[in-house]
Design an enzyme around this catalytic site. Structure first.
Site, PDB file in Angstrom:
ATOM      1  N   GLY A   1       0.858  -1.192   0.000  1.00  0.00           N
ATOM      2  CA  GLY A   1       0.000   0.000   0.000  1.00  0.00           C
ATOM      3  C   GLY A   1       0.886   1.231   0.000  1.00  0.00           C
ATOM      4  N   SER A   2       1.441   1.551   1.184  1.00  0.00           N
ATOM      5  CA  SER A   2       2.348   2.703   1.277  1.00  0.00           C
ATOM      6  C   SER A   2       3.621   2.464   0.467  1.00  0.00           C
ATOM      7  CB  SER A   2       2.718   2.963   2.745  1.00  0.00           C
ATOM      8  OG  SER A   2       1.582   3.393   3.446  1.00  0.00           O
TER       9      SER A   2
ATOM     10  N   TRP B   1      -8.084  -2.715  -3.336  1.00  0.00           N
ATOM     11  CA  TRP B   1      -8.541  -1.379  -2.923  1.00  0.00           C
ATOM     12  C   TRP B   1      -8.698  -0.437  -4.122  1.00  0.00           C
ATOM     13  CZ3 TRP B   1     -10.848  -0.707   1.446  1.00  0.00           C
ATOM     14  CH2 TRP B   1     -10.562  -1.588   2.494  1.00  0.00           C
TER      15      TRP B   1
ATOM     16  N   GLY C   1      -4.277  13.974  -7.229  1.00  0.00           N
ATOM     17  CA  GLY C   1      -5.345  13.325  -6.462  1.00  0.00           C
ATOM     18  C   GLY C   1      -5.419  13.841  -5.038  1.00  0.00           C
ATOM     19  N   ARG C   2      -4.257  14.080  -4.443  1.00  0.00           N
ATOM     20  CA  ARG C   2      -4.228  14.496  -3.028  1.00  0.00           C
ATOM     21  C   ARG C   2      -4.864  15.864  -2.822  1.00  0.00           C
ATOM     22  NH1 ARG C   2       1.766  11.687  -2.208  1.00  0.00           N
ATOM     23  NH2 ARG C   2       0.898   9.577  -2.017  1.00  0.00           N
TER      24      ARG C   2
ATOM     25  N   GLN D   1     -19.185  14.635  19.449  1.00  0.00           N
ATOM     26  CA  GLN D   1     -19.130  14.926  20.894  1.00  0.00           C
ATOM     27  C   GLN D   1     -20.101  16.054  21.264  1.00  0.00           C
ATOM     28  OE1 GLN D   1     -17.435  12.864  22.572  1.00  0.00           O
ATOM     29  NE2 GLN D   1     -17.603  13.771  24.615  1.00  0.00           N
TER      30      GLN D   1
ATOM     31  N   GLY E   1     -23.567  14.851  21.412  1.00  0.00           N
ATOM     32  CA  GLY E   1     -23.844  13.856  22.443  1.00  0.00           C
ATOM     33  C   GLY E   1     -24.505  12.618  21.856  1.00  0.00           C
TER      34      GLY E   1
ATOM     35  N   GLU F   1      -4.898   7.480  -0.945  1.00  0.00           N
ATOM     36  CA  GLU F   1      -3.976   8.327  -1.719  1.00  0.00           C
ATOM     37  C   GLU F   1      -2.787   8.800  -0.871  1.00  0.00           C
ATOM     38  OE1 GLU F   1      -5.602  10.766  -4.757  1.00  0.00           O
ATOM     39  OE2 GLU F   1      -7.562   9.781  -4.627  1.00  0.00           O
TER      40      GLU F   1
ATOM     41  N   GLU G   1       0.903   9.450   7.569  1.00  0.00           N
ATOM     42  CA  GLU G   1       2.321   9.153   7.837  1.00  0.00           C
ATOM     43  C   GLU G   1       3.142   9.338   6.550  1.00  0.00           C
ATOM     44  OE1 GLU G   1      -0.301   7.417   8.810  1.00  0.00           O
ATOM     45  OE2 GLU G   1      -0.114   7.427  11.000  1.00  0.00           O
TER      46      GLU G   1
HETATM   47  N1  CAA Z   1       6.252  13.147  -8.846  1.00  0.00           N
HETATM   48  C1  CAA Z   1       7.155  12.697  -9.752  1.00  0.00           C
HETATM   49  N2  CAA Z   1       8.132  11.821  -9.420  1.00  0.00           N
HETATM   50  C2  CAA Z   1       8.203  11.401  -8.143  1.00  0.00           C
HETATM   51  C3  CAA Z   1       7.276  11.828  -7.157  1.00  0.00           C
HETATM   52  C4  CAA Z   1       6.284  12.748  -7.551  1.00  0.00           C
HETATM   53  N3  CAA Z   1       5.398  13.203  -6.663  1.00  0.00           N
HETATM   54  N4  CAA Z   1       7.600  11.252  -5.992  1.00  0.00           N
HETATM   55  C5  CAA Z   1       8.676  10.482  -6.208  1.00  0.00           C
HETATM   56  N5  CAA Z   1       9.035  10.580  -7.511  1.00  0.00           N
HETATM   57  C6  CAA Z   1      10.183   9.933  -8.168  1.00  0.00           C
HETATM   58  C7  CAA Z   1      11.465  10.282  -7.435  1.00  0.00           C
HETATM   59  O1  CAA Z   1      12.010  11.475  -7.948  1.00  0.00           O
HETATM   60  C8  CAA Z   1      12.331   9.089  -7.744  1.00  0.00           C
HETATM   61  O2  CAA Z   1      12.864   9.250  -9.056  1.00  0.00           O
HETATM   62  P1  CAA Z   1      14.259   8.582  -9.529  1.00  0.00           P
HETATM   63  O3  CAA Z   1      13.958   7.185  -9.862  1.00  0.00           O
HETATM   64  O4  CAA Z   1      14.640   9.371 -10.736  1.00  0.00           O
HETATM   65  O5  CAA Z   1      15.217   8.707  -8.386  1.00  0.00           O
HETATM   66  C9  CAA Z   1      11.324   7.945  -7.776  1.00  0.00           C
HETATM   67  O6  CAA Z   1      10.038   8.527  -8.013  1.00  0.00           O
HETATM   68  C10 CAA Z   1      11.276   7.155  -6.505  1.00  0.00           C
HETATM   69  O7  CAA Z   1      11.011   8.044  -5.441  1.00  0.00           O
HETATM   70  P2  CAA Z   1      11.303   7.639  -3.937  1.00  0.00           P
HETATM   71  O8  CAA Z   1      12.690   7.100  -3.828  1.00  0.00           O
HETATM   72  O9  CAA Z   1      10.938   8.794  -3.064  1.00  0.00           O
HETATM   73  O10 CAA Z   1      10.299   6.423  -3.741  1.00  0.00           O
HETATM   74  P3  CAA Z   1       9.956   5.561  -2.466  1.00  0.00           P
HETATM   75  O11 CAA Z   1       9.869   4.148  -2.881  1.00  0.00           O
HETATM   76  O12 CAA Z   1      10.841   5.924  -1.313  1.00  0.00           O
HETATM   77  O13 CAA Z   1       8.438   5.957  -2.140  1.00  0.00           O
HETATM   78  C11 CAA Z   1       6.637   7.212  -1.300  1.00  0.00           C
HETATM   79  C12 CAA Z   1       7.988   7.196  -1.991  1.00  0.00           C
HETATM   80  C13 CAA Z   1       6.361   8.657  -0.997  1.00  0.00           C
HETATM   81  C14 CAA Z   1       6.584   6.401  -0.015  1.00  0.00           C
HETATM   82  C15 CAA Z   1       5.589   6.648  -2.288  1.00  0.00           C
HETATM   83  O14 CAA Z   1       5.762   5.266  -2.471  1.00  0.00           O
HETATM   84  C16 CAA Z   1       4.152   6.923  -1.859  1.00  0.00           C
HETATM   85  O15 CAA Z   1       3.625   8.003  -2.068  1.00  0.00           O
HETATM   86  N6  CAA Z   1       3.517   5.918  -1.240  1.00  0.00           N
HETATM   87  C17 CAA Z   1       2.075   6.000  -0.961  1.00  0.00           C
HETATM   88  C18 CAA Z   1       1.306   5.424  -2.109  1.00  0.00           C
HETATM   89  C19 CAA Z   1      -0.128   5.815  -2.079  1.00  0.00           C
HETATM   90  O16 CAA Z   1      -0.478   6.986  -1.939  1.00  0.00           O
HETATM   91  N7  CAA Z   1      -0.981   4.826  -2.270  1.00  0.00           N
HETATM   92  C20 CAA Z   1      -2.400   5.060  -2.395  1.00  0.00           C
HETATM   93  C21 CAA Z   1      -2.841   4.516  -3.730  1.00  0.00           C
HETATM   94  S1  CAA Z   1      -4.308   5.089  -4.438  1.00  0.00           S
HETATM   95  C22 CAA Z   1      -5.547   4.733  -3.429  1.00  0.00           C
HETATM   96  O17 CAA Z   1      -5.541   5.155  -2.339  1.00  0.00           O
HETATM   97  C23 CAA Z   1      -6.698   3.902  -3.890  1.00  0.00           C
HETATM   98  C24 CAA Z   1      -7.724   4.638  -4.643  1.00  0.00           C
HETATM   99  O18 CAA Z   1      -8.329   4.052  -5.542  1.00  0.00           O
HETATM  100  C25 CAA Z   1      -8.094   6.004  -4.327  1.00  0.00           C
END
Ligand code: CAA
Length: 387
Positions: free
Chosen positions: A131-132, A158, A244-245, A342, A345, A369, A373
């Site tokens: 997920g995350s 999901w 989306g956020r 709250q 009540g 999304e 955390e």
């Molecule tokens: N825009 C463009 N590029 C981005 C970016 C962004 N916002 N964020 C990261 N990147 C790029 C980085 O620059 C990096 O590029 P390089 O390969 O060139 O280095 C690459 O992506 C990897 O970035 P990170 O090293 O930061 O990646 P990470 O694995 O550490 O993960 C994270 C980052 C923030 C944890 C990310 O995985 C994240 O946002 N996780 C949460 C996912 C999420 O929101 N899931 C919900 C899904 S949708 C849903 O909820 C269901 C629905 O139907 C509504």
């Protein structure tokens, strides 16, 4: 600098408010109770242009800007978060991604029907064990020997609007050894062989927004349906989530305001110990804290919407602004709906009033999304430059 909304934006907000209060608010409790998908109101939202607000008119949308989008989203969510969730996925997670990264053919074929509300779009990144940690996906897509299509296999979970979606933007690993750089985005048609739907999630809130697992069993996706380039999927997924956020933040603001307005009315009318309960300091503290957080959320959302508008000209990212808006507004939604229960009540705990629904619906905004955390992690990484 002028923080006043323009005449056009005020008109859009009022039109969305009018529709939401007349058409959605009266049926929200029914759809929450039954968990049915609200086809009828969603169809009407499509006719009014709410399903593709920022999409140019030539691609079936309303051709408006991000401020118009967040204003409409806030009003729809104020009436019912589930409706705003369906709207948000169509607008941000589906249309935005294809408009930004898609080919002309993809825009014509997929954005036009979804932005005009004739078809439903969805987005699928999450898997049962990822997920995350979105890059930790196990689904696999391999190019066919003749190079004409990818063969998609595995289970995604999901998926918001999954049970009803006509088209889904799906992210799968194409080159696992490259980790996040080996992920590719595909536009999937759900009426093709090899695609099926699994368990529908029984949820705490936003019950009218249908969510399910989707399964791929040797699904053949033509190479023309790759969104962006192979291996660019992770960045596309993240960039789309930035948009989306902002929508989720506006949903959170809407439900926070609904809870606040119900509370204001209640504290002016309800009496205890010979006074209106709004005359007691402990209630006043809640009212004041709700109001300040709501207005602070609104400013963060407008800031993020303007950053997204600016990004169209400059190409810069608006990740920080989007994450700050989502984090603060979603925690405000939880704060305000918790306070509203709250303040009310026993009646806050009763299904006779919508306040308990607001409380259940608000929780998802801190989760989907990207959890709170994850938003804190994104903000801190961008601010410190450390990982
Ligand atoms: N825009 C463009 N590029 C981005 C970016 C962004 N916002 N964020 C990261 N990147 C790029 C980085 O620059 C990096 O590029 P390089 O390969 O060139 O280095 C690459 O992506 C990897 O970035 P990170 O090293 O930061 O990646 P990470 O694995 O550490 O993960 C994270 C980052 C923030 C944890 C990310 O995985 C994240 O946002 N996780 C949460 C996912 C999420 O929101 N899931 C919900 C899904 S949708 C849903 O909820 C269901 C629905 O139907 C509504």
């Amino acid at each position: 600098m002028d923080l006043q909304l323009s005449e056009e934006h005020l008109m859009i907000r009022d039109a969305a408010r009018d529709f939401a209060q007349k058409e959605i608010a009266p049926v929200a409790a029914h759809y929450d109770e039954t968990g049915e998908f609200p086809y009828e109101t969603i169809r009407k939202m499509g006719e009014l242009g709410f399903m593709g607000i920022e999409v140019p008119e030539e691609y079936g949308g309303a051709g408006l800007d991000t401020i118009a989008y967040v204003l409409a989203m806030e009003e729809i969510a104020k009436a019912d978060v589930a409706h705003s969730t369906i709207m948000s996925v169509n607008n941000s997670l589906f249309c935005y991604g294809i408009m930004r990264f898609g080919t002309e053919e993809q825009k014509q074929k997929y954005v036009v029907p979804v932005a005009s509300g004739q078809k439903i779009g969805a987005y699928s990144l999450t898997e049962p064990q990822s997920g995350s940690d979105a890059a930790g996906m196990r689904t696999r897509a391999t190019l066919s020997d003749d190079g004409k299509f990818y063969i998609l296999n595995g289970l995604k979970s999901w998926v918001t609007s999954g049970p009803v979606a006509d088209y889904i933007v799906v992210f799968m690993m194409t080159e696992p050894e490259k980790k996040h750089r080996g992920i590719t985005a595909f536009i999937v048609e759900t009426d093709k062989p090899g695609f099926s739907r699994g368990k529908v999630e029984p949820k705490l809130g936003i019950r009218a927004s249908a969510t399910c697992e989707i399964m791929f069993d040797n699904y053949q996706c033509p190479v023309e349906n790759v969104l962006g380039k192979p291996g660019e999927g992770f960045k596309i997924a993240m960039a789309v989530l930035d948009a989306g956020r902002i929508g989720v933040a506006a949903q959170a603001l809407g439900v926070a305001e609904a809870a606040y307005e119900a509370s204001l009315q209640w504290v002016r009318e309800r009496e205890a110990f010979g006074k209106k309960i709004g005359q007691f300091q402990m209630i006043q503290q809640k009212i004041a804290d709700m109001k300040v957080r709501i207005e602070a959320s609104r400013l963060l959302i407008y800031q993020a919407a303007l950053a997204k508008e600016r990004a169209q000209r400059t190409g810069e990212r608006f990740t920080l602004e989007a994450s700050m808006a989502k984090l603060f507004a979603s925690e405000t939604a939880m704060f305000c709906t918790h306070a509203a229960v709250q303040i009310h009540g026993g009646m806050g705990y009763s299904k006779e009033l919508p306040v308990e629904r607001y409380f259940r619906d608000a929780k998802i905004t801190e989760i989907y999304e990207g959890t709170s955390e994850i938003q804190r992690m994104v903000i801190a990484r961008l601010e410190t430059g450390l990982r």
